[in-house]
Design a protein around this motif. Structure first.
Motif, mmCIF file in Angstrom:
data_model
loop_
_atom_site.group_PDB
_atom_site.id
_atom_site.type_symbol
_atom_site.label_atom_id
_atom_site.label_comp_id
_atom_site.label_asym_id
_atom_site.label_seq_id
_atom_site.Cartn_x
_atom_site.Cartn_y
_atom_site.Cartn_z
ATOM 1 N N GLU A 207 7.106 123.729 159.707
ATOM 2 C CA GLU A 207 7.309 122.772 158.534
ATOM 3 C C GLU A 207 7.969 121.377 158.771
ATOM 4 O O GLU A 207 7.511 120.592 158.324
ATOM 5 N N ASP A 236 8.189 113.467 144.619
ATOM 6 C CA ASP A 236 8.309 115.186 144.457
ATOM 7 C C ASP A 236 7.962 115.789 145.366
ATOM 8 O O ASP A 236 8.299 116.926 146.014
ATOM 9 N N ARG A 237 6.634 115.460 146.052
ATOM 10 C CA ARG A 237 5.840 116.236 147.307
ATOM 11 C C ARG A 237 6.917 116.167 148.274
ATOM 12 O O ARG A 237 6.949 117.230 149.065
ATOM 13 N N TYR A 238 7.446 115.048 148.665
ATOM 14 C CA TYR A 238 8.301 114.805 149.938
ATOM 15 C C TYR A 238 9.621 115.723 149.641
ATOM 16 O O TYR A 238 10.099 116.284 150.612
ATOM 17 N N ARG A 239 10.197 115.493 148.453
ATOM 18 C CA ARG A 239 11.334 116.473 148.204
ATOM 19 C C ARG A 239 10.902 118.040 148.358
ATOM 20 O O ARG A 239 11.723 118.662 148.826
ATOM 21 N N ASP A 240 9.935 118.285 147.712
ATOM 22 C CA ASP A 240 9.581 119.869 147.913
ATOM 23 C C ASP A 240 9.289 120.046 149.438
ATOM 24 O O ASP A 240 9.896 121.264 149.802
ATOM 25 N N ARG A 241 8.676 119.471 150.006
ATOM 26 C CA ARG A 241 8.482 119.746 151.640
ATOM 27 C C ARG A 241 9.944 119.756 152.180
ATOM 28 O O ARG A 241 10.042 120.608 153.217
ATOM 29 N N SER A 242 10.688 118.774 152.010
ATOM 30 C CA SER A 242 12.147 118.728 152.551
ATOM 31 C C SER A 242 12.567 120.108 152.218
ATOM 32 O O SER A 242 13.439 120.329 153.183
ATOM 33 N N GLU A 243 12.725 120.726 151.188
ATOM 34 C CA GLU A 243 13.238 121.762 150.639
ATOM 35 C C GLU A 243 12.871 122.964 151.436
ATOM 36 O O GLU A 243 13.516 123.930 151.943
ATOM 37 N N ARG A 244 11.428 123.155 151.751
ATOM 38 C CA ARG A 244 11.026 124.004 152.564
ATOM 39 C C ARG A 244 11.351 123.913 153.937
ATOM 40 O O ARG A 244 11.881 125.036 154.749
ATOM 41 N N ARG A 246 14.515 122.726 154.790
ATOM 42 C CA ARG A 246 15.787 123.027 154.561
ATOM 43 C C ARG A 246 15.730 124.611 154.663
ATOM 44 O O ARG A 246 16.738 125.436 155.463
#
Length: 575
Positions: A207, A236-244, A246
């Motif tokens: 990830e 938004d894509r970067y935020r979603d990937r960052s959440e993954r 985390r």
């Protein structure tokens, strides 16, 4: 052995064993056996000195105090002082070599993986993103190096465990067997949480690699994103990937915290058992007061080798996870490999360069242009001429190009691809990464031929200016001219340029064509292009159709003689 740290990178790192993660780590270990052996030696001396202290204190109390023998007390006290000196010196040296082994192993892996990725070139792009390769080099190599940091302490832990077991067996068979059986059981128990930890660490690592790749791609395309209003979508894509990332870190925390807790709880239980059994033996008269003090000391000391064993399991696990990623990169074979039986470069290199599969012949000291209605055809020929793509049938004079060492081919033939690539750093290093120019004057001459004067006027510190990653502060045409100047600074015997003026205006293109011909008049130059302004300056133009030469001549001769050539180079303007 010299105490001076060795210079990095290593001149000849050797060929890594990529059959498995474990074999890769063993190969790294073999490269530094001497320093590993010294680290292990000091690690054993350091921990054995600690292991003997409880026994020495116990004997001092029993012989010197309980039995009132001042001579024995002085002897044991002197021995205790000697053990303290040995422990202090060995501890310093053990730490020194542990750090050295960690750094050497890590940077050796960085060098091996980084150089392999550079050599693999385009081949690696099909298997791994840029972010994944960067994460492998920057993170996984350091993790793998951690396995060599723990070797000294682990060796000391094992030997000191044996020493303690022998001492305990000599005093009490029951206590000795408790240690001999209990320690392996603890290590096996700690290993029960390793597999889920390893799996979740691998998931987190993947990830992080995807997030790094997304960040690199976003940064590279920031100018375009702003132009089309796509910043929000990528945010938004970067935020979603960052959440993954985390969430994967949270999932790693469960087995990691379980392992950390077990490293404290299980040794604590073990200490309680050893202490309880020892106290029972004192009450029964099986052991004396000095032995009891020693047992208490060992109960506290045994925490060190047990925790070291647990730490070693954790570090080796992390190292294997990192090594797995590095093996994945090392398994990617370059598109072009070294010849099995390399031959020396011919003494005379100003000879024709021929691509037998297409029929293209590049005459020495001439400017030759390759033209095709399908640009990929001539680009493929250019790649074969410079041996940056697989394929045989290219001959330099009478010498097949695939029989020459790649280093010699790269020095003799430089291929400048159409996609201009610049890296972050000082502009001077970007234009002369090999240090071949000899002076700034040579670099400025190359910039003048590339008509990049406006680029130099726009940078604040001239050649000392530090440019952004990928040269994002420059336009496409400016980057293209800087890359052309870099190729000219190399001054190879044969220069192959693929669409070097596609991103510049017509006036600039005409000046580049004129100046390039003059600058390379005694060298061999090949240009893949359909620009009439460039073709008009060529000594020879070669028309390629369906991958084969169908016509040769000057630009004006072919314009008069062939409709297909005229349609290709005028792009329908004549209509």
């Amino acid at each position: 052995m010299s105490w001076r740290m060795r210079n990095l990178p290593v001149a000849e790192p050797g060929v890594p064993d990529r059959r498995s993660p474990a074999k890769l780590l063993l190969w790294v270990g073999k490269q530094q056996l001497g320093s590993l052996a010294l680290g292990v030696t000091f690690g054993i001396a350091w921990m054995v000195a600690q292991a003997l202290m409880p026994y020495t204190i116990g004997r001092a109390i029993q012989d010197g105090i309980v039995e009132d023998d001042l001579s024995a007390l002085a002897t044991w006290a002197a021995l205790l002082l000697g053990l303290g000196i040995v422990q202090g010196f060995a501890g310093v040296m053990r730490h020194r070599f542990a750090v050295q082994n960690w750094l050497r192993a890590s940077f050796l892996l960085v060098q091996v993986v980084g150089h392999h990725a550079a050599r693999a070139g385009q081949a690696i792009r099909g298997r791994h993103s840029t972010g994944e390769v960067v994460a492998t080099v920057s993170n996984d190599a350091l993790r793998a190096g951690g396995a060599f940091d723990i070797t000294a302490r682990l060796a000391g832990a094992i030997v000191s465990y044996v020493v303690v077991a022998v001492i305990l067996l000599s005093s009490s068979v029951v206590l000795g067997l408790t240690v001999l059986i209990g320690v392996p059981v603890l290590v096996v128990t700690l290993g029960a949480v390793i597999k889920p930890l390893q799996a979740r660490q691998r998931e987190q690592r993947e990830e992080v690699g995807r997030l790094t790749a997304l960040g690199a791609d976003t940064a590279a395309g920031l100018r375009v994103l702003r132009g089309i209003g796509g910043e929000r979508a990528f945010f938004d894509r970067y935020r979603d990937r960052s959440e993954r990332v985390r969430l994967s870190g949270v999932r790693v925390a469960t087995p990691q915290s379980t392992l950390d807790a077990a490293q404290v709880l299980l040794p604590g239980i073990f200490i309680v058992i050893v202490t309880w059994v020892g106290a029972r033996f004192v009450l029964s008269g099986t052991i004396d007061a000095g032995d009891l003090v020693a047992f208490y000391g060992y109960a506290a000391f045994l925490v060190i080798p047990l925790r070291t064993a647990g730490e070693a399991v954790d570090k080796v696990t992390r190292a294997l996870v990192g090594a797995r990623r590095m093996v994945d990169v090392l398994e990617v074979e370059p598109l072009v490999s070294e010849p099995d039986d390399p031959q020396p470069v011919p003494a005379e290199t100003r000879v024709p360069l021929r691509d037998l599969s297409s029929g293209v012949t590049v005459e020495p000291a001439l400017l030759t242009c390759l033209v095709s209605a399908v640009p990929t055809e001539t680009a493929a020929i250019a790649a074969r001429l410079g041996r940056v793509a697989p394929g045989d049938g290219v001959v330099l004079g009478e010498q097949p190009l695939e029989t020459l060492p790649l280093e010699d081919v790269r020095r003799l033939i430089v291929v400048s691809e159409p996609d201009p690539v610049l890296f972050s750093g000082e502009l001077r290093r970007q234009l002369d990464p090999w240090g071949r120019a000899g002076s700034d004057e040579s670099i400025h001459r190359a910039l003048a031929v590339a008509n990049a004067g406006d680029v130099m006027e726009g940078v604040p510190d001239g050649l000392d200016t530090v440019i952004d990653e990928r040269g994002r502060s420059f336009s496409g045409g400016q980057r293209q001219r800087l890359v052309l100047a870099r190729a000219l600074v190399a001054d190879p015997e044969i220069l192959v340029l693929v669409e070097p003026t596609s991103a510049v205006d017509a006036h600039t293109e005409a000046r580049i064509a004129r100046d390039l011909r003059a600058a390379r008049r005694e060298r061999t130059t090949v240009i893949v292009t359909t620009s009439p302004l460039v073709l008009d300056k060529a000594d020879r133009v070669v028309l390629v159709t369906d991958g084969r030469v169908v016509a040769e001549g000057t630009h004006r001769e072919l314009l008069r003689a062939r409709d297909d050539y005229r349609d290709t180079v005028t792009r329908g303007e004549s209509e």
